[in-house]
Design an enzyme around this catalytic site. Structure first.
Site, PDB file in Angstrom:
ATOM      1  N   CYS A  60      34.912  39.328  47.048  1.00  0.00           N
ATOM      2  CA  CYS A  60      35.600  39.821  45.848  1.00  0.00           C
ATOM      3  C   CYS A  60      36.795  38.924  45.534  1.00  0.00           C
ATOM      4  O   CYS A  60      37.730  38.808  46.346  1.00  0.00           O
ATOM      5  CB  CYS A  60      36.032  41.268  46.073  1.00  0.00           C
ATOM      6  SG  CYS A  60      37.073  41.925  44.736  1.00  0.00           S
ATOM      7  N   CYS A  63      40.162  40.876  45.046  1.00  0.00           N
ATOM      8  CA  CYS A  63      40.674  41.334  46.343  1.00  0.00           C
ATOM      9  C   CYS A  63      41.505  40.248  47.010  1.00  0.00           C
ATOM     10  O   CYS A  63      42.549  40.520  47.620  1.00  0.00           O
ATOM     11  CB  CYS A  63      39.509  41.743  47.246  1.00  0.00           C
ATOM     12  SG  CYS A  63      38.497  43.097  46.609  1.00  0.00           S
TER      13      CYS A  63
END
Length: 973
Positions: A60, A63
């Site tokens: 991600c 993230c």
């Protein structure tokens, strides 16, 4: 004996259990807690008052962006048994993610006494910081979360603690049973396998085929049904991501069998362009700046930000950063503070498998791009070597090998005469000067509300869209054909009208004048301006802005500054720049006071100076005596929107006589600008014909009136001079064969210029989201006292231009080339150009691919207003739609001979009156015009793209063939 042994072992295990819990608390104090199992997650919730959890994934991108911020919050606010910061990997801990209903990454959840009180989805540092601040207040205070977190919390599923924080008796009972049973049989093995053993390596499950967050399911329990669901999910995701293609090795045998059964075999292997990697190739980390350069964001008055660069000492910066890191984060290593911006692959990938496949495609695309660039560089190097051996250059002679700011590829792709003949500069869109124009106007407009200024502008300039301003909106071009609604020579202006003039008049006026001045600078040459600037304090040119309200002076300053910078680079000038003389017409006191804020060293006049009373005629005058009065003269006069507003021809003649008397005899330039509609063009064309017939000598140099018949009372002494732009002929305008207004005129000479709209001008037009403006105008630029350098007649210049100068060794006179008066018509295999020729005719020239590939390529890239120098294969006369007769003022609905009269029939039907118009005019507007235009434009763009791609391939093949031939000749030598 047995009971004693059990008691001993129980006491030892209790000690170990206490030690394990102590170790967990120590880890919490150090910052982040990485969750390794569901039991560890439940233990953390039950032993800590407030838990802030980060549910993330390794693939991600967001993230990764917010991870350092979460680390800093953990370092600042972590407290044993009070506040803990946990990180949960949704791929390795799917049960925990499913239990907390995590559907997107990153997701941040705040738990108070085991109950979720706040959820934040996405990388939002501000919201995360605010939520953590509120959560810290809950820890140890005994307060309820309802006062701080208004949104309802989410409780954990399964056997999690309740909202009231009740004790989990069933979990404790199961733990005691397992503990006693294991230690009765093998205490050593039980201690090693205990989840409280800190030396035990964490068990990580195998990477799943799809992210649980993306699939909405856990990793599976090993059952056949769950496994089949996972396989089907992976196959469906592959079909959705890669359409009818598949990357190599993306699916295993079982998954591929299901793929074939559902969708059939894939068409081919996936390419980078199938997943948009070529389109988003520039989406990635920003290239690093130089080590000695820093940037700051400075807020402007309008709310925008501009980037300011400054020089820094690299050694001092490194020492400061090192000291700061050592002080604030003593345990932080270098690799912990390095952040990498996510790219396109990191953002769109939904699972680790997709991330790896897209990453491989991106790497293949990058390698292909590097290989292509390397081949192009090698090709350019070989071409340069061949040119050096042959003693020739691409298109430029030896004395003009400096390419300047234009890109090398564009210079080699286009013919040099095509680049010199362009009407629009690079970039095509003109930016308005911020410090000289935008910022001063914005400061003046801050004294009142823009809503009121907009209402005043619409009242002054013809309504919404400002149709009677210098720029006419698209939907009002066939309507109002008068002059500007609020000229600067209007004597009475209110305060709000003066603001409306600044906001609605100056931006489009500047764009049109700047476009014309750039064209005049190209055709006259820089020597005219530079020679005056080299004179120092005595230098500088005088300019009169008559009708543009100061926009012409600002545009002229930009031209002069560019020439001054060129001279400074050459070392030919030094010291302060000569200011010259600047004069502007502003009749209203309120407008004049506003213009003085940004027009410095400027003379303001309420009207045009009139020196006709002391004209240079023979004999004495009562008001002048024997000696003529001294008069002002200007090197450049910008007459903007002065003639169209005058209804009578003799008024226009008087204004032209006055402007001509103010123009310098030795090379002065007169620029006349009007609005781009038939009436504006007719006003400019009338000025052009009057100057050619009454003021200038014919191109042959012979006077129209013999010396014997010359009478100073009736005749004006003709002077040398020529038209600079846009015309290349000195005869009657082919679009203005009959003077006066014409009804139904479709063809008229006009040009356009795009510009960047300032925010206040966009609000005047009612367009808040679009800052792309466009102004259309008709103009003519005439030079007094300087004849044209070329002696070619119109037919001779047209014949030479038709043959083309593609391979000519002599530089053509750019003012003897035809000019495009309409956009080029691009067809399959040929391009049609509508040109105004030096012969004074409108002709249609056809440039097929067989005529010349380079000419065909440049013709496809040509624009409206460009000069054309590469010839054509065929030429035919084009009929000019100049209308017929005198314009009746737009009364086309009147009855005519042979037409039925229009009448209205009234009937009563079911108690209602209905009116029906008989013999009414048909609606001329086509149905679904916007849809038809979109389809036509799409078809044209697609055909153009195909033609350009084919042409590029053919040009590349031709260049490669020439290189091979050159290599063969070199080997033979």
């Amino acid at each position: 004996m047995a009971s004693c042994c059990i008691a001993v072992h129980f006491s030892i295990s209790s000690i170990n259990l206490t030690a394990d819990f102590t170790q967990v608390n120590v880890d919490i104090m150090s910052g982040l807690v990485e969750i390794k199992s569901p039991s560890e997650w439940q233990s953390l919730l039950s032993s800590t008052s407030v838990v802030v959890a980060d549910f993330y994934a390794d693939w991600c991108g967001p993230c990764k962006m917010i991870a350092p911020h979460f680390q800093r919050l953990a370092s600042q606010h972590s407290s044993p048994k009070k506040v803990a910061f946990a990180k949960v990997n949704v791929d390795s801990q799917p049960e925990v993610a499913k239990e907390n209903r995590v559907s997107a990454m990153p997701t941040f959840k705040i738990f108070h006494n085991g109950t979720c009180v706040e959820t934040i989805q996405g990388a939002n540092p501000t919201a995360l910081s605010e939520a953590v601040t509120k959560a810290v207040q809950l820890a140890g205070s005994g307060k309820s979360a309802d006062g701080l977190f208004k949104t309802p919390g989410r409780t954990l599923g399964g056997s999690s603690p309740s909202a009231g924080g009740g004790f989990n008796y069933s979990g404790l009972l199961n733990l005691l049973i397992a503990f006693v049973g294991l230690y009765l049989f093998d205490a050593q093995k039980a201690a090693e396998q205990s989840r409280f053993n800190v030396h035990k390596a964490p068990q990580r499950p195998a990477p799943p085929r799809a992210s649980p967050a993306a699939s909405g399911a856990g990793a599976g329990t090993g059952s056949e049904s769950t496994s089949q669901e996972d396989i089907e999910k992976v196959v469906r995701d592959a079909k959705q991501r890669f359409r009818d293609t598949l990357p190599r090795g993306y699916l295993n045998d079982q998954e591929y069998a299901l793929y074939e059964r559902l969708y059939g075999p894939p068409l081919r292997e996936t390419r980078p362009e199938d997943v948009g990697i070529d389109t988003h190739a520039d989406m990635g980390p920003v290239p690093p700046r130089p080590d000695d350069e820093g940037t700051l964001l400075r807020q402007l008055e309008g709310g925008e930000f501009e980037e300011v660069t400054y020089k820094i000492d690299r050694q001092e910066q490194l020492m400061e950063e090192s000291h700061k890191i050592d002080t604030e984060y003593p345990d932080t290593r270098e690799h912990d503070i390095i952040e990498k911006s996510p790219g396109y692959v990191d953002i769109v990938a939904r699972s680790q498998r997709e991330h790896d496949a897209l990453k491989r495609l991106a790497e293949d695309f990058e390698s292909a791009q590097k290989s292509r660039v390397q081949k192009e560089d090698e090709k350019v190097d070989m071409e340069e070597e061949d040119m050096e051996e042959d003693g020739t250059s691409s298109w430029l002679p030896e004395e003009e090998q400096v390419f300047g700011e234009r890109e090398l590829g564009e210079t080699r792709r286009f013919h040099r005469y095509t680049l010199e003949g362009r009407f629009h500069g690079s970039p095509v869109e003109i930016p308005l000067p911020r410090d000289e124009l935008i910022s001063p106007i914005r400061e003046l407009l801050e004294r009142t509300h823009l809503k009121h200024v907009k209402q005043a502008a619409e009242a002054a300039f013809g309504g919404p869209g400002l149709p009677t301003s210098p720029s006419t909106p698209e939907g009002r071009k066939n309507g109002l054909m008068g002059g500007v609604g609020l000229p600067p020579d209007q004597r009475q202006m209110s305060e709000i009208e003066a603001d409306a003039f600044l906001a609605g008049y100056l931006p489009p006026a500047y764009a049109s004048i700047m476009s014309i001045l750039r064209e005049v600078r190209k055709r006259v040459g820089s020597e005219w301006i530079q020679s005056r600037l080299k004179q120092g304090e005595r230098g500088g040119l005088s300019v009169l802005d008559a009708g543009a309200g100061g926009a012409g002076l600002i545009a002229w300053e930009q031209i002069v500054n560019a020439e001054w910078d060129l001279l400074k680079e050459k070392g030919e000038v030094s010291g302060p720049q000569p200011t010259g003389k600047k004069t502007v017409i502003a009749a209203s006191d309120r407008l004049r006071h506003r213009l003085k804020n940004f027009l410095h060293n400027t003379t303001f006049l309420p009207r045009l100076p009139d020196y006709e009373h002391s004209g240079e005629m023979q004999g004495e005058h009562l008001d002048a005596g024997t000696k003529p009065q001294t008069r002002k003269s200007f090197d450049i006069i910008i007459a903007s929107h002065l003639f169209l507003k005058e209804k009578q021809d003799h008024y226009r003649q008087a204004i032209l006589n006055n402007l001509w008397s103010l123009l310098d005899r030795n090379g002065g330039v007169l620029i006349v600008i009007e609005k781009a509609h038939p009436r504006g063009f007719e006003a400019v064309a009338h000025v052009r014909d009057t100057v050619l017939n009454q003021f200038l000598l014919p191109q042959s140099g012979e006077a129209r009136v013999s010396a014997e018949d010359f009478n100073p009372a009736y005749h004006r002494e003709l002077e040398p001079g020529h038209i600079i732009a846009p015309c290349s002929n000195h005869g009657p305008c082919p679009m203005y064969k009959e003077s006066g207004k014409s009804k139904g005129r479709k063809d008229y000479c006009h040009f356009n210029q795009r510009f960047v709209q300032p925010s206040f001008y966009s609000q005047m037009l009612g367009k808040h989201a679009n800052n792309q403006g466009e102004v259309e105008f008709s103009y003519v630029a005439i030079r007094r006292g300087s004849p044209r350098s070329s002696q070619l007649t119109g037919p001779e210049a047209t014949a030479l231009a038709f043959q083309g100068y593609e391979k000519s060794q002599e530089h053509p006179d750019m003012q003897t080339l035809p000019r495009l008066v309409l956009p080029p018509l691009k067809r399959k295999g040929h391009v049609t150009l509508d040109l105004c020729t030096p012969e004074g005719k409108i002709e249609r020239w056809t440039v097929p691919k067989s005529f010349s590939k380079l000419a065909y390529h440049d013709a496809r890239k040509s624009r409206w207003g460009d000069l054309w120098a590469l010839g054509a294969k065929t030429r035919v006369a084009r009929n000019v739609r100049a209308g017929i007769g005198k314009d009746d003022g737009g009364k086309r609905a009147a009855a005519a001979d042979g037409k039925k009269p229009r009448r209205v029939e009234i009937a009563m039907d079911s108690g209602r009156l209905s009116a029906t118009e008989k013999n009414a005019l048909k609606d001329r507007r086509p149905k679904s015009k916007a849809a038809k235009q979109r389809d036509l434009m799409k078809e044209l763009f697609d055909a153009e793209a195909r033609e350009e791609a084919q042409l590029d391939r053919e040009l590349d093949e031709e260049a490669e063939a020439e290189l091979e031939e050159a290599e063969r000749r070199a080997r033979m030598r």
